[in-house]
Design a protein around this motif. Structure first.
Motif, PDB file in Angstrom:
ATOM      1  N   TYR A 133       0.758  -1.238   0.142  1.00 22.97           N
ATOM      2  CA  TYR A 133      -0.023   0.045  -0.010  1.00 22.97           C
ATOM      3  C   TYR A 133       0.772   1.343   0.029  1.00 22.97           C
ATOM      4  O   TYR A 133       0.388   2.169  -0.543  1.00 22.97           O
ATOM      5  CB  TYR A 133      -0.888   0.110   1.224  1.00 22.97           C
ATOM      6  N   LEU A 134       1.912   1.194   0.778  1.00 21.58           N
ATOM      7  CA  LEU A 134       2.673   2.396   0.740  1.00 21.58           C
ATOM      8  C   LEU A 134       3.612   2.684  -0.448  1.00 21.58           C
ATOM      9  O   LEU A 134       3.496   3.721  -0.963  1.00 21.58           O
ATOM     10  CB  LEU A 134       3.874   2.189   1.927  1.00 21.58           C
ATOM     11  N   ILE A 135       3.973   1.583  -1.231  1.00 16.91           N
ATOM     12  CA  ILE A 135       4.750   1.720  -2.482  1.00 16.91           C
ATOM     13  C   ILE A 135       3.575   2.268  -3.464  1.00 16.91           C
ATOM     14  O   ILE A 135       3.845   3.081  -4.318  1.00 16.91           O
ATOM     15  CB  ILE A 135       5.122   0.481  -2.790  1.00 16.91           C
ATOM     16  N   LEU A 136       2.443   1.787  -3.564  1.00 21.36           N
ATOM     17  CA  LEU A 136       1.386   2.172  -4.236  1.00 21.36           C
ATOM     18  C   LEU A 136       0.990   3.562  -4.313  1.00 21.36           C
ATOM     19  O   LEU A 136       0.612   4.389  -5.050  1.00 21.36           O
ATOM     20  CB  LEU A 136       0.400   1.205  -4.456  1.00 21.36           C
ATOM     21  N   GLY A 137       0.963   4.117  -3.039  1.00 20.91           N
ATOM     22  CA  GLY A 137       0.686   5.258  -2.692  1.00 20.91           C
ATOM     23  C   GLY A 137       1.780   6.269  -3.243  1.00 20.91           C
ATOM     24  O   GLY A 137       1.607   7.492  -3.410  1.00 20.91           O
ATOM     25  N   VAL A 138       3.069   6.061  -2.938  1.00 22.20           N
ATOM     26  CA  VAL A 138       4.085   6.606  -3.230  1.00 22.20           C
ATOM     27  C   VAL A 138       4.255   6.762  -4.781  1.00 22.20           C
ATOM     28  O   VAL A 138       4.492   7.889  -5.616  1.00 22.20           O
ATOM     29  CB  VAL A 138       5.530   6.204  -2.855  1.00 22.20           C
ATOM     30  N   ALA A 164       1.582   6.623  -6.813  1.00 22.05           N
ATOM     31  CA  ALA A 164       0.302   7.407  -7.247  1.00 22.05           C
ATOM     32  C   ALA A 164       0.825   8.959  -7.178  1.00 22.05           C
ATOM     33  O   ALA A 164       0.479   9.662  -8.050  1.00 22.05           O
ATOM     34  CB  ALA A 164      -0.707   7.009  -6.591  1.00 22.05           C
ATOM     35  N   ALA A 165       1.565   9.317  -6.049  1.00 17.64           N
ATOM     36  CA  ALA A 165       2.002  10.497  -5.682  1.00 17.64           C
ATOM     37  C   ALA A 165       2.931  11.025  -6.594  1.00 17.64           C
ATOM     38  O   ALA A 165       2.663  12.237  -7.236  1.00 17.64           O
ATOM     39  CB  ALA A 165       2.395  10.789  -4.157  1.00 17.64           C
ATOM     40  N   ILE A 166       3.624  10.189  -7.220  1.00 20.53           N
ATOM     41  CA  ILE A 166       4.653  10.366  -8.091  1.00 20.53           C
ATOM     42  C   ILE A 166       4.141  10.832  -9.424  1.00 20.53           C
ATOM     43  O   ILE A 166       4.333  11.829 -10.283  1.00 20.53           O
ATOM     44  CB  ILE A 166       5.888   9.834  -8.065  1.00 20.53           C
ATOM     45  N   LEU A 167       3.137  10.082  -9.833  1.00 22.37           N
ATOM     46  CA  LEU A 167       2.232  10.213 -11.005  1.00 22.37           C
ATOM     47  C   LEU A 167       1.486  11.468 -10.956  1.00 22.37           C
ATOM     48  O   LEU A 167       1.769  12.174 -12.080  1.00 22.37           O
ATOM     49  CB  LEU A 167       1.299   9.014 -11.433  1.00 22.37           C
ATOM     50  N   VAL A 168       0.913  11.715 -10.029  1.00 19.19           N
ATOM     51  CA  VAL A 168       0.151  13.018  -9.744  1.00 19.19           C
ATOM     52  C   VAL A 168       0.998  14.119  -9.993  1.00 19.19           C
ATOM     53  O   VAL A 168       0.696  15.123 -10.734  1.00 19.19           O
ATOM     54  CB  VAL A 168      -0.858  13.008  -8.845  1.00 19.19           C
ATOM     55  N   GLY A 169       1.942  14.389  -9.305  1.00 16.73           N
ATOM     56  CA  GLY A 169       3.031  15.265  -9.255  1.00 16.73           C
ATOM     57  C   GLY A 169       3.701  15.536 -10.746  1.00 16.73           C
ATOM     58  O   GLY A 169       3.598  16.452 -11.349  1.00 16.73           O
ATOM     59  N   GLY A 170       4.013  14.178 -11.482  1.00 20.56           N
ATOM     60  CA  GLY A 170       4.332  14.422 -12.747  1.00 20.56           C
ATOM     61  C   GLY A 170       3.336  14.975 -13.729  1.00 20.56           C
ATOM     62  O   GLY A 170       3.778  15.880 -14.464  1.00 20.56           O
ATOM     63  N   LEU A 171       1.893  14.477 -13.601  1.00 21.99           N
ATOM     64  CA  LEU A 171       0.985  15.241 -14.481  1.00 21.99           C
ATOM     65  C   LEU A 171       0.983  16.743 -13.984  1.00 21.99           C
ATOM     66  O   LEU A 171       0.744  17.340 -15.128  1.00 21.99           O
ATOM     67  CB  LEU A 171      -0.280  14.535 -13.934  1.00 21.99           C
ATOM     68  N   PHE A 172       0.983  17.138 -13.016  1.00 19.94           N
ATOM     69  CA  PHE A 172       1.041  18.606 -12.566  1.00 19.94           C
ATOM     70  C   PHE A 172       2.021  19.329 -13.212  1.00 19.94           C
ATOM     71  O   PHE A 172       1.968  20.396 -13.748  1.00 19.94           O
ATOM     72  CB  PHE A 172       0.877  18.913 -11.163  1.00 19.94           C
ATOM     73  N   PHE A 173       3.376  18.785 -13.168  1.00 19.35           N
ATOM     74  CA  PHE A 173       4.672  19.211 -13.546  1.00 19.35           C
ATOM     75  C   PHE A 173       4.458  19.538 -15.270  1.00 19.35           C
ATOM     76  O   PHE A 173       4.628  20.762 -15.791  1.00 19.35           O
ATOM     77  CB  PHE A 173       5.644  18.522 -13.411  1.00 19.35           C
ATOM     78  N   VAL A 174       3.766  18.332 -16.020  1.00 20.37           N
ATOM     79  CA  VAL A 174       3.520  18.616 -17.433  1.00 20.37           C
ATOM     80  C   VAL A 174       2.545  19.672 -17.601  1.00 20.37           C
ATOM     81  O   VAL A 174       2.652  20.427 -18.531  1.00 20.37           O
ATOM     82  CB  VAL A 174       3.309  17.209 -17.839  1.00 20.37           C
ATOM     83  N   ALA A 175       1.661  19.546 -16.986  1.00 19.08           N
ATOM     84  CA  ALA A 175       0.347  20.585 -17.324  1.00 19.08           C
ATOM     85  C   ALA A 175       0.756  21.907 -17.109  1.00 19.08           C
ATOM     86  O   ALA A 175       0.572  22.619 -17.825  1.00 19.08           O
ATOM     87  CB  ALA A 175      -0.754  20.350 -16.264  1.00 19.08           C
ATOM     88  N   PHE A 176       1.492  22.308 -15.904  1.00 19.47           N
ATOM     89  CA  PHE A 176       2.234  23.486 -15.639  1.00 19.47           C
ATOM     90  C   PHE A 176       3.363  23.869 -16.722  1.00 19.47           C
ATOM     91  O   PHE A 176       3.325  25.063 -17.253  1.00 19.47           O
ATOM     92  CB  PHE A 176       2.746  23.806 -14.319  1.00 19.47           C
ATOM     93  N   SER A 177       3.861  23.033 -17.443  1.00 20.19           N
ATOM     94  CA  SER A 177       5.086  23.284 -18.110  1.00 20.19           C
ATOM     95  C   SER A 177       4.771  23.525 -19.661  1.00 20.19           C
ATOM     96  O   SER A 177       5.058  24.244 -20.228  1.00 20.19           O
ATOM     97  CB  SER A 177       6.255  22.122 -18.294  1.00 20.19           C
ATOM     98  N   VAL A 178       3.572  22.811 -19.982  1.00 24.58           N
ATOM     99  CA  VAL A 178       2.893  23.240 -21.353  1.00 24.58           C
ATOM    100  C   VAL A 178       2.100  24.685 -21.322  1.00 24.58           C
ATOM    101  O   VAL A 178       1.688  24.914 -22.473  1.00 24.58           O
ATOM    102  CB  VAL A 178       2.330  21.854 -21.971  1.00 24.58           C
ATOM    103  N   SER A 179       1.622  25.015 -20.198  1.00 26.78           N
ATOM    104  CA  SER A 179       0.723  26.347 -20.238  1.00 26.78           C
ATOM    105  C   SER A 179       1.492  27.426 -20.214  1.00 26.78           C
ATOM    106  O   SER A 179       2.617  27.520 -19.855  1.00 26.78           O
ATOM    107  CB  SER A 179      -0.221  26.023 -19.200  1.00 26.78           C
TER     108      SER A 179
END
Length: 56
Positions: free
Chosen positions: A34-39, A41-56
């Motif tokens: 559960y801890l590994i999956l949570g980490v 998921a957090a990395i994935l969401v953080g990466g998506l935010f990074f990509v969204a802010f970098s292309v806008s």
């Protein structure tokens, strides 16, 4: 099948209820997973935010 009959002749059918059981606590291996999956998921969401802010 359990049912009740009202005064006007209407029949109410009820679903069969499943057996109730007590939940078991997760094992150490499940907690680690559960801890590994949570980490991850957090990395994935953080990466998506990074990509969204970098292309806008």
């Amino acid at each position: 099948m359990p049912y009740t009959e009202e005064d006007g002749g209407l029949i109410n059918n009820f679903a069969v209820e499943p057996k109730v059981y007590k939940a078991e606590a997760p094992t150490k291996k499940q907690q680690r997973n559960y801890l590994i999956l949570g980490v991850m998921a957090a990395i994935l969401v953080g990466g998506l935010f990074f990509v969204a802010f970098s292309v806008s």
